[in-house]
Enzyme design. Structure first.
Site, PDB file in Angstrom:
ATOM      1  N   HIS A  79      -5.274  -2.730   6.459  1.00  0.00           N
ATOM      2  CA  HIS A  79      -4.226  -2.701   7.470  1.00  0.00           C
ATOM      3  C   HIS A  79      -4.220  -1.284   8.066  1.00  0.00           C
ATOM      4  CE1 HIS A  79      -0.198  -2.407   9.189  1.00  0.00           C
ATOM      5  NE2 HIS A  79      -0.187  -3.732   9.220  1.00  0.00           N
ATOM      6  N   PRO A  80      -4.155  -1.155   9.404  1.00  0.00           N
ATOM      7  CA  PRO A  80      -4.321   0.166  10.035  1.00  0.00           C
ATOM      8  C   PRO A  80      -3.401   1.249   9.460  1.00  0.00           C
ATOM      9  CG  PRO A  80      -4.212  -1.558  11.710  1.00  0.00           C
ATOM     10  CD  PRO A  80      -3.956  -2.231  10.398  1.00  0.00           C
TER      11      PRO A  80
ATOM     12  N   GLY B  11      -6.176 -11.940   1.823  1.00  0.00           N
ATOM     13  CA  GLY B  11      -5.914 -11.231   3.075  1.00  0.00           C
ATOM     14  C   GLY B  11      -7.172 -10.764   3.794  1.00  0.00           C
TER      15      GLY B  11
ATOM     16  N   ALA C   4      -1.017   0.580   6.756  1.00  0.00           N
ATOM     17  CA  ALA C   4      -0.506   0.300   5.408  1.00  0.00           C
ATOM     18  C   ALA C   4      -1.607   0.147   4.363  1.00  0.00           C
ATOM     19  CB  ALA C   4       0.363  -0.955   5.414  1.00  0.00           C
TER      20      ALA C   4
ATOM     21  N   HIS D 158      -0.380  12.496  -5.153  1.00  0.00           N
ATOM     22  CA  HIS D 158      -0.751  11.335  -5.972  1.00  0.00           C
ATOM     23  C   HIS D 158      -1.746  10.452  -5.215  1.00  0.00           C
ATOM     24  CE1 HIS D 158      -0.425   7.881  -8.611  1.00  0.00           C
ATOM     25  NE2 HIS D 158       0.319   8.587  -9.428  1.00  0.00           N
TER      26      HIS D 158
END
Lengths: 297, 297
Positions: free
Chosen positions: A167-168, A162, A170, A81
């Site tokens: 994010h590395p 943000g 996430a 997915h």
């Protein structure tokens, strides 16, 4: 009391103990119910169905994001997915005593909170989108996690909240508000796949059909029939009975009958009440006349 | 938790302060809700709609009978509606998580209690009847309060519980169990009263139609149309969609269209879900798929 549904999709569908731990933590949140948890190993993805008031969801979603971030590293994640983040997408859906505006406000609140506290870029989508080119989830997700750093560096793809880099581990999370989605299939009394595909083409928005219908024709090999498989994305504006009648009408043009239809998963009560009202030609009817609703006023 | 409805009919519709005092006392019963109170001055009769668990109703109904007996004396009561008692009739109706058998048991419990503690003869009717000739409320009530002493003295009319003579001022009370009743009207796009009367004759049980339909044809003078006015007494066995389709079919035979239909008052959710299932040809559908029901599991 207002009830809002949320259906977070997280990028973990193999390690079911991880998913169960997150679901258990959510169950402890006051004002929140975990209605369903579905994990798919091939997709390596789980879908949680939550319901609660705004306060419960405001507490639950950042917790879910934080716990998922601790367990999932997209740099090593594989699954069929498409996904952009460890927590990939979080829609808020008005169910009862809550408006779409309430859900938009909640999506923006939660999005800001998640981005600031957990350092994950957040994109707002569908009704919560702040720009028209972010309404569609597929547009935001195109390129997936692997292409995200490059995408975020191109003009127009700064997140709504943000940091301006992924994010590395996430990636990024897409948060928004939408109407309840109804998974609705109509089976035809024929094995002619071409008929199902032609009907799908006729009824779906993308090829000229009804505004809030996604559809495809497919074969049910084991049953020797074909199916028009649909998602109804706004049952108030494109009601289920109009979809049924149109499919029936198009099928008749090929000399084919409707065999049956099916609702997959949950459906808001109003969608079925509207169908009864339509076919029974009810005038002046209100959902308040439903005895069970009256009992819960 | 099980929910049972009760719709006591009391012989007071003029002194609304009396009725309000009774309703207020009922509201204080734990596990009971007063959903509606309708008083009719011409009938000199009030209909209270209560809902609760068996415990709440077991406490509420004797209290209602006792308070009504203190306020109403049938020897001086006048009103257009036929009546046998100060509290005339008390049906119990299964709504959710309760069966008809539960309601029959409750009717017999409450009937015995009222008769023994308050000295009122009680007849059991409909599903709670202990003899076939007491199923029908009209048969029990025939002769009314004024003819009750004579009726009770004739063979076969001893009450199910309590004394063998009428209570001097409160007569007798009929208590039983039945399915929810749906008041359902279909308006025709014509002013021909003969057509409405012929359709009513065709669809009602008494003249050869559907088993659980009572119907009459009447004129809506102010609107210039006619109406088939119906009571559906068992929506599970004679569903509303079958009644609608039959009326529509009969109307077509006279070249008349259905203008609209209307539900008067409350209707169980299942009756409308069944209509949606029927017209949408839904297979494998369960009321558990209704989101609102899932939320309340």
């Amino acid at each position: 009391m207002a009830i809002i549904e949320s259906v977070p999709n997280i990028s973990e569908g193999v390690r079911t103990d991880v998913v169960a731990r997150i679901a258990d933590a959510l169950r402890a949140v006051p004002g929140l119910r975990v209605l369903d948890v579905q994990s798919d190993g091939t997709h390596n993805r789980s879908v949680l169905t939550l319901a609660g008031d705004a306060g419960g969801l405001r507490q639950a979603i950042p917790m879910l994001v934080s716990m998922t971030m601790e367990a999932v590293d997209l740099r090593t994640h594989r699954g069929e997915h498409p996904r952009l983040g460890a927590v990939d997408v979080v829609p808020f859906i008005p169910i009862e005593g809550a408006t779409m505006a309430d859900c938009v406000a909640l999506a923006r609140d939660v999005g800001k909170d998640v981005a600031e506290r957990l350092g994950v870029p957040v994109y707002l989508y569908e009704e919560a989108a702040q720009r028209p080119d972010r309404r569609n989830l597929e547009d935001i997700r195109r390129g997936e996690f692997e292409g995200l750093a490059e995408k975020m560096a191109t003009p127009g793809w700064a997140p709504d909240f943000g940091p301006s880099q992924p994010h590395p581990s996430a990636g990024a999370t897409v948060i928004g508000a939408r109407m309840p989605l109804i998974a609705y299939n109509i089976n035809l009394a024929t094995n002619r796949l071409d008929v199902a595909k032609k009907i799908a083409t006729a009824v779906r928005m993308s090829s000229g059909g009804l505004r809030f219908v996604k559809a495809m024709g497919l074969s049910l090999e084991d049953r020797g029939t074909v199916q028009v498989s649909m998602n109804l994305t706004n049952y108030e504006k494109t009601p289920i009975f109009r979809v049924f009648d149109l499919v029936q009408r198009e099928a008749a043009r090929y000399g084919v009958n409707v065999l049956e239809s099916e609702i997959v998963g949950l459906i808001p009560q109003a969608a079925l009440l509207h169908a009864a009202e339509y076919y029974l030609q009810l005038e002046g009817f209100s959902a308040k006349q439903v005895l069970e609703n009256k009992l819960r006023e």
